[in-house]
Enzyme design. Structure first.
Site, short mmCIF file in Angstrom:
data_model
loop_
_atom_site.label_atom_id
_atom_site.label_comp_id
_atom_site.label_asym_id
_atom_site.label_seq_id
_atom_site.Cartn_x
_atom_site.Cartn_y
_atom_site.Cartn_z
N TYR A 52 0.82 -1.22 0.00
CA TYR A 52 0.00 0.00 0.00
C TYR A 52 0.85 1.26 0.00
O TYR A 52 0.35 2.35 -0.28
CB TYR A 52 -0.94 0.05 1.22
CG TYR A 52 -1.92 -1.09 1.36
CD1 TYR A 52 -2.10 -2.02 0.33
CD2 TYR A 52 -2.66 -1.24 2.52
CE1 TYR A 52 -3.00 -3.07 0.49
CE2 TYR A 52 -3.57 -2.28 2.67
CZ TYR A 52 -3.72 -3.20 1.65
OH TYR A 52 -4.61 -4.24 1.81
N HIS A 110 0.95 -11.55 1.52
CA HIS A 110 -0.13 -10.81 0.84
C HIS A 110 -0.84 -11.63 -0.24
O HIS A 110 -2.03 -11.45 -0.49
CB HIS A 110 0.43 -9.52 0.23
CG HIS A 110 -0.59 -8.44 0.05
ND1 HIS A 110 -0.28 -7.12 0.03
CD2 HIS A 110 -1.95 -8.49 -0.09
CE1 HIS A 110 -1.38 -6.40 -0.14
NE2 HIS A 110 -2.41 -7.22 -0.21
#
Length: 285
Positions: A52, A110
């Site tokens: 992010y 992730h």
């Protein structure tokens, strides 16, 4: 007591708040402000990721939120491209440093594949290596709990082959219109708690007439209905917003969806993600 006060207990005894703040697409320079606003509203569960690009801002928000660190549950994720032990070890330490915290409450792999090959090649060995690094960080107390994201049953079985710790969490795309019931049942059987990201389907579900009508019957908004749905599935719900007003309304979900309506939502198929359809997790692979 509201949903913001409620927790699940992970298989290792660690408590995790049922409702959290997702921070995908919140810029690093806006993240601290968003985290402080969420904490002020009552949120105690903050979710970020290396990918992010906002761990620095999220960490600043956590440190300046005005509540003790041990009252906050901070999650981050190992970049999907990291599929070897050495880089994973370095990246875990990197997240601790970037966040500016002494420990991370939950760290996930992730994705089972790098994003540019999502649901593609064979990364079985790399995932086991990354998992080994997370297990070491967990033993060392750097990370209180560890897990995965976007992992299918096959991906989980692979990691479990050599694991000393069963993943505490699997963070998945779960929303009304996309309910992976078999995977949810599998995770439940292994005591792996599921976290639902994009519970409002990146806003796509807002236009669904059936869902709109159901929300009206309960006297709630479509986002509130969708968040409540994921909570009643037994998942952690992680709606993403930087808007304090949305943070407040997203937490106003103290109503009960009936069994029949839960079944209707569970059977719904609506996966039009509009502009976000280009992202691997939404591309239908």
């Amino acid at each position: 007591m509201t949903i913001l006060d409620e927790t699940y207990t992970l298989s290792n005894g660690v408590e995790i708040p049922k409702l959290g703040l997702g921070t995908w697409f919140i810029d690093d320079d806006k993240a601290a402000e968003a985290v402080r606003a969420a904490v002020k509203t009552g949120y105690r569960n903050i979710d970020t990721a290396q990918a992010y690009g906002n761990e620095r801002g999220v960490g600043e928000g956590v440190r300046s939120a005005g509540v003790p660190r041990d009252e906050l549950f901070v999650s981050t994720k190992l970049a999907a491209e990291i599929k070897d032990h050495g880089r994973a070890v370095d990246a875990i330490d990197g997240s601790l440093e970037t966040l500016g915290v002494e420990y991370i409450d939950l760290m996930l792999i992730h994705s089972p594949q790098p994003w540019n090959d999502f649901r593609g090649g064979d990364y079985a060995e790399g995932n086991r290596e990354a998992w080994r690094a997370l297990e070491e960080a967990h033993r060392a107390g750097k990370v209180r709990s560890i897990g995965v994201s976007n992992f299918t049953e096959r991906d989980l079985e692979n990691v479990l082959q050599g694991a000393t710790v069963v993943p505490h969490v699997n963070q998945l795309l779960v929303h009304a219109g996309n309910t992976p019931s078999e995977l949810l049942s599998y995770c439940e059987g292994k005591q792996i708690l599921v976290e639902a990201y994009s519970p409002i389907a990146h806003g796509a579900i807002l236009r669904n007439a059936e869902v709109q009508a159901m929300a009206e019957r309960y006297g709630v908004s479509v986002p509130q209905l969708c968040i409540r749905y994921t909570l009643q599935l037994g998942t952690v719900s992680l709606p993403k917003t930087a808007n304090p007003e949305h943070m407040r309304s997203n937490a106003e979900v103290d109503f009960e969806i009936s069994g029949d309506d839960m079944e209707a939502l569970r059977g719904l198929r609506d996966v039009d993600y509009g502009e976000h359809g280009a992202f691997p997790v939404y591309s239908g692979k």
